[in-house]
Design an enzyme around this catalytic site. Structure first.
Site, PDB file in Angstrom:
ATOM      1  N   ARG A  11      -9.028   1.201   9.608  1.00 47.69           N
ATOM      2  CA  ARG A  11      -8.655  -0.179   9.889  1.00 47.69           C
ATOM      3  C   ARG A  11      -9.683  -0.875  10.772  1.00 47.69           C
ATOM      4  O   ARG A  11      -9.525  -2.052  11.083  1.00 47.69           O
ATOM      5  CB  ARG A  11      -7.325  -0.198  10.635  1.00 47.69           C
ATOM      6  CG  ARG A  11      -6.115  -0.463   9.777  1.00 47.69           C
ATOM      7  CD  ARG A  11      -4.930  -0.152  10.645  1.00 47.69           C
ATOM      8  NE  ARG A  11      -3.814  -0.986  10.388  1.00 47.69           N
ATOM      9  CZ  ARG A  11      -2.744  -0.575   9.726  1.00 47.69           C
ATOM     10  NH1 ARG A  11      -2.692   0.614   9.200  1.00 47.69           N
ATOM     11  NH2 ARG A  11      -1.721  -1.383   9.607  1.00 47.69           N
ATOM     12  N   LYS A  41       0.834  -1.219   0.000  1.00 48.01           N
ATOM     13  CA  LYS A  41       0.000   0.000   0.000  1.00 48.01           C
ATOM     14  C   LYS A  41       0.862   1.260   0.000  1.00 48.01           C
ATOM     15  O   LYS A  41       0.640   2.185  -0.775  1.00 48.01           O
ATOM     16  CB  LYS A  41      -0.932   0.032   1.238  1.00 48.01           C
ATOM     17  CG  LYS A  41      -1.824  -1.179   1.396  1.00 48.01           C
ATOM     18  CD  LYS A  41      -2.718  -1.059   2.616  1.00 48.01           C
ATOM     19  CE  LYS A  41      -1.972  -1.024   3.947  1.00 48.01           C
ATOM     20  NZ  LYS A  41      -1.242  -2.256   4.282  1.00 48.01           N
ATOM     21  N   ARG A  98      11.879  -5.926   4.285  1.00 45.82           N
ATOM     22  CA  ARG A  98      11.736  -4.463   4.140  1.00 45.82           C
ATOM     23  C   ARG A  98      12.800  -3.727   4.949  1.00 45.82           C
ATOM     24  O   ARG A  98      13.127  -4.084   6.074  1.00 45.82           O
ATOM     25  CB  ARG A  98      10.358  -4.016   4.624  1.00 45.82           C
ATOM     26  CG  ARG A  98      10.244  -2.490   4.669  1.00 45.82           C
ATOM     27  CD  ARG A  98       8.854  -1.997   4.798  1.00 45.82           C
ATOM     28  NE  ARG A  98       8.136  -2.543   5.931  1.00 45.82           N
ATOM     29  CZ  ARG A  98       6.831  -2.372   6.118  1.00 45.82           C
ATOM     30  NH1 ARG A  98       6.118  -1.699   5.248  1.00 45.82           N
ATOM     31  NH2 ARG A  98       6.246  -2.895   7.159  1.00 45.82           N
ATOM     32  N   ARG A 104      12.072  -1.999  10.592  1.00 46.62           N
ATOM     33  CA  ARG A 104      11.042  -1.563  11.538  1.00 46.62           C
ATOM     34  C   ARG A 104      10.890  -2.587  12.653  1.00 46.62           C
ATOM     35  O   ARG A 104      10.952  -3.790  12.410  1.00 46.62           O
ATOM     36  CB  ARG A 104       9.704  -1.403  10.801  1.00 46.62           C
ATOM     37  CG  ARG A 104       9.490  -0.010  10.271  1.00 46.62           C
ATOM     38  CD  ARG A 104       8.327   0.106   9.344  1.00 46.62           C
ATOM     39  NE  ARG A 104       7.087  -0.479   9.810  1.00 46.62           N
ATOM     40  CZ  ARG A 104       5.925  -0.380   9.158  1.00 46.62           C
ATOM     41  NH1 ARG A 104       5.868   0.295   8.031  1.00 46.62           N
ATOM     42  NH2 ARG A 104       4.836  -0.932   9.629  1.00 46.62           N
ATOM     43  N   ARG A 142       0.288  -8.846  13.528  1.00 49.64           N
ATOM     44  CA  ARG A 142      -0.324  -7.869  12.608  1.00 49.64           C
ATOM     45  C   ARG A 142      -1.263  -8.554  11.619  1.00 49.64           C
ATOM     46  O   ARG A 142      -2.338  -8.039  11.317  1.00 49.64           O
ATOM     47  CB  ARG A 142       0.768  -7.108  11.858  1.00 49.64           C
ATOM     48  CG  ARG A 142       1.471  -6.103  12.745  1.00 49.64           C
ATOM     49  CD  ARG A 142       2.812  -5.699  12.181  1.00 49.64           C
ATOM     50  NE  ARG A 142       2.731  -4.945  10.965  1.00 49.64           N
ATOM     51  CZ  ARG A 142       3.737  -4.809  10.102  1.00 49.64           C
ATOM     52  NH1 ARG A 142       4.902  -5.395  10.350  1.00 49.64           N
ATOM     53  NH2 ARG A 142       3.594  -4.076   9.026  1.00 49.64           N
TER      54      ARG A 142
HETATM   55  P1  AP5 Z   1       4.928  -1.552   1.750  1.00 50.57           P
HETATM   56  O1  AP5 Z   1       4.567  -0.737   0.567  1.00 50.57           O
HETATM   57  O2  AP5 Z   1       5.695  -0.912   2.836  1.00 50.57           O
HETATM   58  O3  AP5 Z   1       3.633  -2.322   2.298  1.00 50.57           O
HETATM   59  P2  AP5 Z   1       2.411  -1.771   3.143  1.00 50.57           P
HETATM   60  O4  AP5 Z   1       1.196  -2.446   2.626  1.00 50.57           O
HETATM   61  O5  AP5 Z   1       2.416  -0.281   3.190  1.00 50.57           O
HETATM   62  O6  AP5 Z   1       2.794  -2.413   4.536  1.00 50.57           O
HETATM   63  P3  AP5 Z   1       2.908  -1.795   5.996  1.00 50.57           P
HETATM   64  O7  AP5 Z   1       3.569  -2.853   6.816  1.00 50.57           O
HETATM   65  O8  AP5 Z   1       3.547  -0.449   6.013  1.00 50.57           O
HETATM   66  O9  AP5 Z   1       1.451  -1.679   6.341  1.00 50.57           O
HETATM   67  P4  AP5 Z   1       0.885  -1.754   7.714  1.00 50.57           P
HETATM   68  O10 AP5 Z   1      -0.490  -1.529   7.306  1.00 50.57           O
HETATM   69  O11 AP5 Z   1       1.101  -2.916   8.581  1.00 50.57           O
HETATM   70  O12 AP5 Z   1       1.758  -0.682   8.511  1.00 50.57           O
HETATM   71  P5  AP5 Z   1       1.433   0.788   8.913  1.00 50.57           P
HETATM   72  O13 AP5 Z   1       2.678   1.552   8.775  1.00 50.57           O
HETATM   73  O14 AP5 Z   1       0.201   1.270   8.260  1.00 50.57           O
HETATM   74  O15 AP5 Z   1       5.738  -2.828   1.200  1.00 50.57           O
HETATM   75  C1  AP5 Z   1       6.281  -3.791   2.086  1.00 50.57           C
HETATM   76  C2  AP5 Z   1       7.616  -4.301   1.516  1.00 50.57           C
HETATM   77  O16 AP5 Z   1       7.364  -4.983   0.278  1.00 50.57           O
HETATM   78  C3  AP5 Z   1       8.619  -3.201   1.173  1.00 50.57           C
HETATM   79  O17 AP5 Z   1       9.912  -3.656   1.452  1.00 50.57           O
HETATM   80  C4  AP5 Z   1       8.448  -2.968  -0.333  1.00 50.57           C
HETATM   81  O18 AP5 Z   1       9.647  -2.527  -0.930  1.00 50.57           O
HETATM   82  C5  AP5 Z   1       8.052  -4.369  -0.808  1.00 50.57           C
HETATM   83  N1  AP5 Z   1       7.122  -4.340  -1.915  1.00 50.57           N
HETATM   84  C6  AP5 Z   1       6.071  -3.498  -2.112  1.00 50.57           C
HETATM   85  N2  AP5 Z   1       5.417  -3.803  -3.230  1.00 50.57           N
HETATM   86  C7  AP5 Z   1       6.062  -4.890  -3.778  1.00 50.57           C
HETATM   87  C8  AP5 Z   1       5.868  -5.685  -4.957  1.00 50.57           C
HETATM   88  N3  AP5 Z   1       4.853  -5.431  -5.795  1.00 50.57           N
HETATM   89  N4  AP5 Z   1       6.698  -6.716  -5.153  1.00 50.57           N
HETATM   90  C9  AP5 Z   1       7.720  -6.978  -4.298  1.00 50.57           C
HETATM   91  N5  AP5 Z   1       7.978  -6.257  -3.183  1.00 50.57           N
HETATM   92  C10 AP5 Z   1       7.143  -5.222  -2.925  1.00 50.57           C
HETATM   93  O19 AP5 Z   1       1.062   0.588  10.460  1.00 50.57           O
HETATM   94  C11 AP5 Z   1       2.039   0.259  11.421  1.00 50.57           C
HETATM   95  C12 AP5 Z   1       1.380   0.185  12.792  1.00 50.57           C
HETATM   96  O20 AP5 Z   1       0.843   1.489  13.142  1.00 50.57           O
HETATM   97  C13 AP5 Z   1       0.182  -0.757  12.905  1.00 50.57           C
HETATM   98  O21 AP5 Z   1       0.570  -2.093  13.166  1.00 50.57           O
HETATM   99  C14 AP5 Z   1      -0.591  -0.129  14.088  1.00 50.57           C
HETATM  100  O22 AP5 Z   1       0.036  -0.428  15.316  1.00 50.57           O
HETATM  101  C15 AP5 Z   1      -0.410   1.358  13.835  1.00 50.57           C
HETATM  102  N6  AP5 Z   1      -1.479   1.900  12.964  1.00 50.57           N
HETATM  103  C16 AP5 Z   1      -1.343   2.413  11.718  1.00 50.57           C
HETATM  104  N7  AP5 Z   1      -2.527   2.789  11.228  1.00 50.57           N
HETATM  105  C17 AP5 Z   1      -3.455   2.515  12.198  1.00 50.57           C
HETATM  106  C18 AP5 Z   1      -4.857   2.664  12.264  1.00 50.57           C
HETATM  107  N8  AP5 Z   1      -5.569   3.173  11.244  1.00 50.57           N
HETATM  108  N9  AP5 Z   1      -5.482   2.264  13.409  1.00 50.57           N
HETATM  109  C19 AP5 Z   1      -4.779   1.757  14.459  1.00 50.57           C
HETATM  110  N10 AP5 Z   1      -3.435   1.579  14.441  1.00 50.57           N
HETATM  111  C20 AP5 Z   1      -2.779   1.948  13.312  1.00 50.57           C
END
Ligand code: AP5
Length: 218
Positions: free
Chosen positions: A88, A13, A127, A160, A171
């Site tokens: 979420r 995403k 990552r 991370r 997660r």
């Molecule tokens: P990446 O693009 O970083 O994936 P992502 O879907 O953004 O994954 P995240 O882990 O960042 O999402 P998340 O939802 O768990 O974390 P968030 O930061 O929102 O890609 C991942 C890897 O794959 C990278 O290395 C990339 O290079 C690679 N990649 C990408 N596309 C690819 C492809 N097509 N092919 C191959 N490789 C690829 O949340 C973190 C924490 O914050 C949560 O756990 C929670 O504690 C808190 N939080 C955040 N939002 C909320 C909310 N709304 N409510 C409550 N808590 C929240």
């Protein structure tokens, strides 16, 4: 254009949101980035959020909703935005609907990114992130030019704390229990598009552009 990117952790995403922001000149609202910023700055909110994030659990709705409402009020969001990682939970989705209704800025689309579980685990465990400019790399799929160094700003890359195996498992479980129900939520509102995001970054982006192009001017 106003879109939500939905999907499990690691489906790509954030990677695609960065490209969409560049292509459409709209704002990115990533609750993960906002929360990590608060943790880095050691604000009260950041200290509270850190405990949940390190374990891979969701930060309480009230905290996250407040952050997003603040962001939506910023001038940069008037020309459109992509919401990455929010909503979420059902209360977050309800609040978002209310906030956007008040502003007469309804969502155009919700894109649900789909990737098989084994690929997700591989993406997350490889990552590497820049703690300074938030750029994201992958040790195999999109490595930086110089090992361990951010291409964009030269900072040393880090893993991370929630990309450790145990936190990844939590997660994914939290996603299944609390976030996956939003697929049905937005299907019922006729806003959802499913996207197979298992291919390489460029191929996923090409498909995503086809989905979003009709909303360029909204
Ligand atoms: P990446 O693009 O970083 O994936 P992502 O879907 O953004 O994954 P995240 O882990 O960042 O999402 P998340 O939802 O768990 O974390 P968030 O930061 O929102 O890609 C991942 C890897 O794959 C990278 O290395 C990339 O290079 C690679 N990649 C990408 N596309 C690819 C492809 N097509 N092919 C191959 N490789 C690829 O949340 C973190 C924490 O914050 C949560 O756990 C929670 O504690 C808190 N939080 C955040 N939002 C909320 C909310 N709304 N409510 C409550 N808590 C929240």
């Amino acid at each position: 254009m106003r879109v939500v990117f939905l999907g499990a952790p690691g489906v790509g995403k954030g990677t695609q949101a960065d490209r969409v922001v560049e292509a459409f000149k709209i704002a990115k609202i990533s609750t993960g980035d906002l929360l990590r910023g608060a943790v880095r700055n050691q604000t009260k909110l950041g200290l509270e959020a850190k405990e949940y994030m390190d374990q891979g659990k969701l930060v309480p709705d009230s905290v996250v909703i407040g952050l997003v409402r603040e962001k939506l009020n910023e001038a940069g969001c008037a020309s459109g935005f992509v919401l990455d990682g929010f909503p979420r939970t059902t209360p977050q989705a309800d609040e978002l609907g209310q906030a956007l209704g008040e502003k007469r800025m309804p969502l155009d689309r919700v894109v649900n990114f789909e990737v098989p579980r084994e690929a997700i685990v591989r993406r997350l465990s490889g990552r590497r992130s820049c703690p300074k400019c938030q750029a994201t790399f992958h040790v195999d799929f999109s490595p930086p030019k110089q090992d361990g160094v951010c291409d964009r700003c030269g900072e040393l890359l880090v893993q991370r704390s929630d990309d450790r195996r145990e936190a990844i498992e939590t997660r994914l479980k939290v996603y299944e229990e609390q976030t996956a129900l939003l697929i049905r939520y937005y299907e019922d509102k006729r806003l959802l598009t499913h996207l197979d995001a298992s291919e390489a970054v460029d191929a996923v982006f090409a498909k995503l552009m086809k989905v979003l192009e009709p909303y360029r001017a909204t």
